[in-house]
Design an enzyme around this catalytic site. Structure first.
Site, PDB file in Angstrom:
ATOM      1  N   GLY A 128     -13.976  -7.045 -30.547  1.00  0.00           N
ATOM      2  CA  GLY A 128     -13.334  -7.453 -29.190  1.00  0.00           C
ATOM      3  C   GLY A 128     -14.508  -7.403 -27.947  1.00  0.00           C
ATOM      4  O   GLY A 128     -13.996  -7.198 -26.859  1.00  0.00           O
ATOM      5  N   HIS A 129     -15.751  -7.349 -28.304  1.00  0.00           N
ATOM      6  CA  HIS A 129     -16.595  -7.350 -27.296  1.00  0.00           C
ATOM      7  C   HIS A 129     -16.603  -8.531 -26.220  1.00  0.00           C
ATOM      8  O   HIS A 129     -16.992  -9.728 -26.554  1.00  0.00           O
ATOM      9  CB  HIS A 129     -18.132  -7.074 -27.718  1.00  0.00           C
ATOM     10  CG  HIS A 129     -19.296  -6.526 -26.984  1.00  0.00           C
ATOM     11  ND1 HIS A 129     -20.272  -6.356 -27.387  1.00  0.00           N
ATOM     12  CD2 HIS A 129     -19.255  -6.224 -25.741  1.00  0.00           C
ATOM     13  CE1 HIS A 129     -21.175  -5.577 -26.228  1.00  0.00           C
ATOM     14  NE2 HIS A 129     -20.260  -5.585 -25.224  1.00  0.00           N
ATOM     15  N   ARG A 152     -19.695  -4.605 -31.404  1.00  0.00           N
ATOM     16  CA  ARG A 152     -18.334  -3.796 -31.523  1.00  0.00           C
ATOM     17  C   ARG A 152     -17.078  -4.944 -31.218  1.00  0.00           C
ATOM     18  O   ARG A 152     -17.361  -6.104 -30.814  1.00  0.00           O
ATOM     19  CB  ARG A 152     -18.117  -2.907 -30.250  1.00  0.00           C
ATOM     20  CG  ARG A 152     -18.098  -3.615 -28.782  1.00  0.00           C
ATOM     21  CD  ARG A 152     -17.958  -2.455 -27.758  1.00  0.00           C
ATOM     22  NE  ARG A 152     -17.979  -3.185 -26.619  1.00  0.00           N
ATOM     23  CZ  ARG A 152     -18.177  -2.320 -25.338  1.00  0.00           C
ATOM     24  NH1 ARG A 152     -19.038  -1.343 -25.451  1.00  0.00           N
ATOM     25  NH2 ARG A 152     -18.024  -3.185 -24.254  1.00  0.00           N
ATOM     26  N   ASP A 188      -5.739  19.229 -15.169  1.00  0.00           N
ATOM     27  CA  ASP A 188      -5.685  17.772 -15.603  1.00  0.00           C
ATOM     28  C   ASP A 188      -4.792  17.037 -14.490  1.00  0.00           C
ATOM     29  O   ASP A 188      -3.617  17.600 -14.160  1.00  0.00           O
ATOM     30  CB  ASP A 188      -4.933  17.833 -17.077  1.00  0.00           C
ATOM     31  CG  ASP A 188      -4.860  16.696 -17.716  1.00  0.00           C
ATOM     32  OD1 ASP A 188      -4.813  15.492 -16.919  1.00  0.00           O
ATOM     33  OD2 ASP A 188      -4.559  16.632 -18.970  1.00  0.00           O
ATOM     34  N   TYR A 206      -9.175   0.626 -23.836  1.00  0.00           N
ATOM     35  CA  TYR A 206      -9.660   1.212 -22.336  1.00  0.00           C
ATOM     36  C   TYR A 206      -9.334   0.341 -21.022  1.00  0.00           C
ATOM     37  O   TYR A 206      -8.568   0.445 -20.224  1.00  0.00           O
ATOM     38  CB  TYR A 206     -11.415   1.310 -22.151  1.00  0.00           C
ATOM     39  CG  TYR A 206     -11.622   1.419 -20.678  1.00  0.00           C
ATOM     40  CD1 TYR A 206     -11.323   2.489 -20.096  1.00  0.00           C
ATOM     41  CD2 TYR A 206     -12.510   0.348 -20.480  1.00  0.00           C
ATOM     42  CE1 TYR A 206     -11.726   2.742 -18.644  1.00  0.00           C
ATOM     43  CE2 TYR A 206     -13.207   0.556 -18.902  1.00  0.00           C
ATOM     44  CZ  TYR A 206     -12.859   1.500 -18.311  1.00  0.00           C
ATOM     45  OH  TYR A 206     -13.298   1.626 -16.933  1.00  0.00           O
ATOM     46  N   SER A 207      -9.649  -0.966 -21.245  1.00  0.00           N
ATOM     47  CA  SER A 207      -9.385  -2.110 -20.157  1.00  0.00           C
ATOM     48  C   SER A 207      -7.572  -2.090 -20.157  1.00  0.00           C
ATOM     49  O   SER A 207      -6.950  -2.098 -18.902  1.00  0.00           O
ATOM     50  CB  SER A 207     -10.071  -3.226 -20.332  1.00  0.00           C
ATOM     51  OG  SER A 207      -9.665  -3.841 -21.489  1.00  0.00           O
ATOM     52  N   PHE A 236     -19.277  10.848 -13.748  1.00  0.00           N
ATOM     53  CA  PHE A 236     -20.575  10.285 -13.467  1.00  0.00           C
ATOM     54  C   PHE A 236     -20.239   9.896 -11.827  1.00  0.00           C
ATOM     55  O   PHE A 236     -20.928  10.218 -10.964  1.00  0.00           O
ATOM     56  CB  PHE A 236     -20.975   9.241 -14.320  1.00  0.00           C
ATOM     57  CG  PHE A 236     -21.908   8.169 -13.739  1.00  0.00           C
ATOM     58  CD1 PHE A 236     -23.122   8.460 -12.882  1.00  0.00           C
ATOM     59  CD2 PHE A 236     -21.592   6.827 -13.812  1.00  0.00           C
ATOM     60  CE1 PHE A 236     -23.973   7.602 -12.533  1.00  0.00           C
ATOM     61  CE2 PHE A 236     -22.538   5.782 -13.313  1.00  0.00           C
ATOM     62  CZ  PHE A 236     -23.775   6.331 -12.834  1.00  0.00           C
ATOM     63  N   ILE A 237     -19.394   8.843 -11.554  1.00  0.00           N
ATOM     64  CA  ILE A 237     -18.994   8.307 -10.411  1.00  0.00           C
ATOM     65  C   ILE A 237     -18.641   9.195  -9.361  1.00  0.00           C
ATOM     66  O   ILE A 237     -19.023   9.170  -8.596  1.00  0.00           O
ATOM     67  CB  ILE A 237     -18.338   7.067 -10.599  1.00  0.00           C
ATOM     68  CG1 ILE A 237     -19.104   5.893 -11.599  1.00  0.00           C
ATOM     69  CG2 ILE A 237     -18.066   6.374  -9.142  1.00  0.00           C
ATOM     70  CD1 ILE A 237     -17.925   4.784 -11.724  1.00  0.00           C
ATOM     71  N   THR A 269     -11.765  -0.829 -12.525  1.00  0.00           N
ATOM     72  CA  THR A 269     -12.871  -1.488 -13.200  1.00  0.00           C
ATOM     73  C   THR A 269     -12.492  -3.066 -13.319  1.00  0.00           C
ATOM     74  O   THR A 269     -11.462  -3.566 -13.154  1.00  0.00           O
ATOM     75  CB  THR A 269     -13.160  -1.115 -14.765  1.00  0.00           C
ATOM     76  OG1 THR A 269     -13.937  -1.577 -15.220  1.00  0.00           O
ATOM     77  CG2 THR A 269     -11.577  -1.045 -15.432  1.00  0.00           C
ATOM     78  N   ASP A 270     -13.831  -3.754 -13.188  1.00  0.00           N
ATOM     79  CA  ASP A 270     -13.853  -5.038 -13.537  1.00  0.00           C
ATOM     80  C   ASP A 270     -13.090  -5.679 -15.093  1.00  0.00           C
ATOM     81  O   ASP A 270     -12.881  -6.766 -15.077  1.00  0.00           O
ATOM     82  CB  ASP A 270     -14.879  -5.882 -13.376  1.00  0.00           C
ATOM     83  CG  ASP A 270     -15.947  -5.278 -14.155  1.00  0.00           C
ATOM     84  OD1 ASP A 270     -15.890  -4.397 -14.985  1.00  0.00           O
ATOM     85  OD2 ASP A 270     -17.287  -5.882 -13.891  1.00  0.00           O
TER      86      ASP A 270
END
Length: 352
Positions: free
Chosen positions: A293-294, A291, A58, A159-160, A10-11, A133-134
């Site tokens: 740990g949101h 979800r 990759d 992810y974070s 996307f980005i 990412t923030d």
């Protein structure tokens, strides 16, 4: 020539389209693994543009990376390549560790070796731009000040955590090997060509398909929304003028609750594509189980990049979201190509 990793996502794809929209811009080698979220159809307009060289591969493939660096001699690398969806990281974290941590490590090793082989001006001006990412900063309460570059890292999802680890690797390569890096941590992006598992494109497409508009928990989670075109312009500025070893937070100055975002989309669709029964798309809003740990709130203080580099977003949320909704209404062919059987299976699994 510059090397862009993850340039079919996307980005990354929006960045390439924006960059090559300038007729005098230098060429791009675009390396992408083409996972579910990588879509070459986004780059169809560049099929006959010799400045765009696509390579299917990759960032974890050291031999391939070394070959591309030797062959194309890029003056910069922009690393967009990442697994980026929180929900997917909860269901299957292994791929996130492999791509975001090991992949970034492999890319750094190859790039640093290549940089050390350079001489003169090309070595002096080389840059490695890491896009992050923030979410690495964790979660904020309603009264907390927005994240600055001085905030501690407190990631709360697989992810974070994987992105935080990659940021630390980039920092370490700068301090240990004097490798010329810059890092940007952005808030939630939205805009054209967004894979429809993320909130905004999911809501637009579900609304048009008369499906429920799923909102986690009470919908009061707050995010800072950044139009992807603004993000691309910020990356250009940081790549050109950013101070080596520095981190720059890129945000849109647009804090919105998820529920407010969905209601805004419904209001625009009511105007641009009314339902046949005359009712509002808000009738389709459905609250689903939150979800694990949101994080409750993210907010970016983008003051540093404005003070030091003169960058500020051009779009407000109102102008950006209207452009985004209109783009999805105008591009049914791209949407149809993206909404595959595997994607529908994922939606069923995630939103039950």
């Amino acid at each position: 020539m510059i090397l862009v990793t993850g340039g079919a996502g996307f980005i990354g794809a929006n960045f390439i389209l924006d960059w090559l929209g300038n007729p005098s811009a230098e060429g791009i080698v675009n390396l992408d693994k083409l996972t579910y979220a990588g879509n070459l159809a986004t780059l169809d307009s560049l099929k006959n543009d010799s400045r765009h060289i696509f390579v299917h591969g990759d960032i974890g493939d050291k031999e391939l990376i070394a070959k591309l660096l030797k062959e194309h001699q890029p003056r910069a690398i922009i690393n967009f390549a990442a697994e980026s969806h929180v929900d997917r990281s909860i269901h299957g974290p292994a791929e996130f560790m492999q791509t975001n941590i090991v992949g970034t490590f492999n890319l750094l090793e190859c790039a640093c070796k290549y940089w050390n082989s350079l001489e003169g001006d090309i070595k002096e001006t080389f840059r490695f731009h890491h896009v992050s990412t923030d979410e690495v900063y964790g979660s904020l309460s309603a009264s907390d000040p927005a994240f600055t570059e001085a905030n501690s890292y407190e990631p709360n999802s697989p992810y974070s955590a994987s992105k935080a680890a990659s940021d630390h690797l980039v920092r370490a390569w700068f301090h240990t090997y004097h490798f010329p890096v810059v890092t940007t941590n952005c808030s939630n992006n939205y805009g054209p060509y967004h894979f429809p598992e993320k909130l905004i494109p999911l809501v637009i497409l579900n609304a048009l398909s008369s499906k429920p508009l799923p909102i986690y928990g009470d919908g009061q989670q707050i995010r800072d929304w950044l139009y992807v075109g603004d993000h691309c312009s910020a990356i250009r500025e940081v790549l050109a003028k950013g101070k080596l070893g520095e981190t720059y937070n890129i945000g849109g100055w647009n804090e919105k609750t998820n529920l407010d975002v969905v209601k805004t989309i419904c209001r625009i669709l009511d105007e641009l594509k009314p339902r046949a029964d005359g009712k509002s798309y808000k009738e389709q809003i459905t609250f689903v189980k939150d979800r694990p740990g949101h994080d409750r709130r993210y907010a970016i203080d983008a003051g540093k990049v404005e003070r030091e580099l003169g960058w500020r977003p051009a779009e407000t949320f109102d102008t950006g979201i209207r452009k985004t909704v209109q783009w999805y209404l105008d591009n049914p062919v791209w949407i149809e190509g993206v909404v595959s059987g595997s994607y529908r299976d994922w939606l069923q699994k995630q939103y039950n």
